[in-house]
Design an enzyme around this catalytic site. Sequence first.
Site, PDB file in Angstrom:
ATOM      1  N   LYS A 162      -8.911 -54.735 -29.726  1.00  0.00           N
ATOM      2  CA  LYS A 162      -8.624 -53.419 -30.051  1.00  0.00           C
ATOM      3  C   LYS A 162     -10.153 -52.571 -30.349  1.00  0.00           C
ATOM      4  O   LYS A 162     -10.910 -52.996 -31.197  1.00  0.00           O
ATOM      5  CB  LYS A 162      -7.799 -53.413 -31.421  1.00  0.00           C
ATOM      6  CG  LYS A 162      -7.274 -52.063 -31.940  1.00  0.00           C
ATOM      7  CD  LYS A 162      -6.488 -52.250 -33.104  1.00  0.00           C
ATOM      8  CE  LYS A 162      -5.927 -50.869 -33.303  1.00  0.00           C
ATOM      9  NZ  LYS A 162      -5.255 -50.810 -34.778  1.00  0.00           N
TER      10      LYS A 162
ATOM     11  N   LYS B  88     -11.707 -56.430 -33.503  1.00  0.00           N
ATOM     12  CA  LYS B  88     -11.058 -54.991 -33.792  1.00  0.00           C
ATOM     13  C   LYS B  88     -12.334 -54.145 -34.075  1.00  0.00           C
ATOM     14  O   LYS B  88     -13.408 -54.776 -35.062  1.00  0.00           O
ATOM     15  CB  LYS B  88     -10.285 -55.061 -34.804  1.00  0.00           C
ATOM     16  CG  LYS B  88      -9.772 -53.603 -35.218  1.00  0.00           C
ATOM     17  CD  LYS B  88      -8.685 -53.823 -36.300  1.00  0.00           C
ATOM     18  CE  LYS B  88      -8.093 -52.697 -36.928  1.00  0.00           C
ATOM     19  NZ  LYS B  88      -6.950 -52.715 -37.959  1.00  0.00           N
TER      20      LYS B  88
END
Length: 327
Positions: free
Chosen positions: A251, A198
């Site tokens: 992400k 992320k």
Amino acid sequence: MFPTHRPRRLRQTPQLRRMVSENTLSTADLIYPLFAVPGEGVAQEVKSMPGVYQLSVDKIVAEAKEVYGLGIPAIILFGIPDVKDNEATGAWHDCGIVQKAATAVKAAIPDLIVIADTCLCEYTSHGHCGYLQTGDLTGRVLNDPTLELLQKTAVSQAQAGVDIIAPSGMMDGFVQAIRQGLDGAGFTEIPILSYAAKYASAYYGPFRDAAESTPQFGDRRTYQMDPANSREALKEIELDIAEGADMLMVKPALAYMDVIWQVKQASNLPVAAYNVSGEYSMVKAAALNGWIDERKVVLETLISFKRAGADLILTYHAKDAARWLQE
């Protein structure tokens, strides 16, 4: 002499193109994010995310029924509590908003997979993903004490009926801590979908409007990854796999398809791509202005995630994509 090989031979008709297509997109690939808020009859549109709403539990259930009817197998729940504090109480309390929403959805649609975002930023008064160093205004989260809060949160979510725990705070050791907490509470069958790679991305802006989770000071670069790095993503996934992750997530997705590809090549676990809020809102804004064909752009973007190696796609386009795929 004209070349012997003519690639256009296999592009002549829709049927032929479909036969030789290397990747396919289906509703089974999609996960739909939902934002739960206290109250009843609440459906407040997020201004920076046209078509996305903050929903009370009764509206969440109605939305979940629609999602299931479209053939989408899963939702992921984010919560916005009415009170925030330094202990992130709303994240792990038995009466937390995600816990209420998960219980209600599973009672109404037992076969729909409910994933819980297991993070603390929506629930802390400062907007960061854990305990902060006293007096530190840089966003430096204390790692190990935060793991205890994440354990409590995951167990509470599992008790509420959540099917998959998805920790997103990028704390070192968070998969191991949550796995130990779940196993110790008897939830050995609950899988963990780790936000393994992320990034500290500018693409999250509209989400922070939806989740009301903008940091009050500093930023999240002390725990989320540097957008310049890809080898670091492989290190992160190796650690998460060793700690017991069942699935991995990258992400954002659109600007990180090289990372999705590398993660897929380095692992035999299912890989999810999060088509995040900024990616969604850019498409919606361009479509509303008549600059692009929304349907074509969305489906092209989603199939590109599959081509990069994603097995699952979290996207705010999920309902529209499901309808288009059915057509």
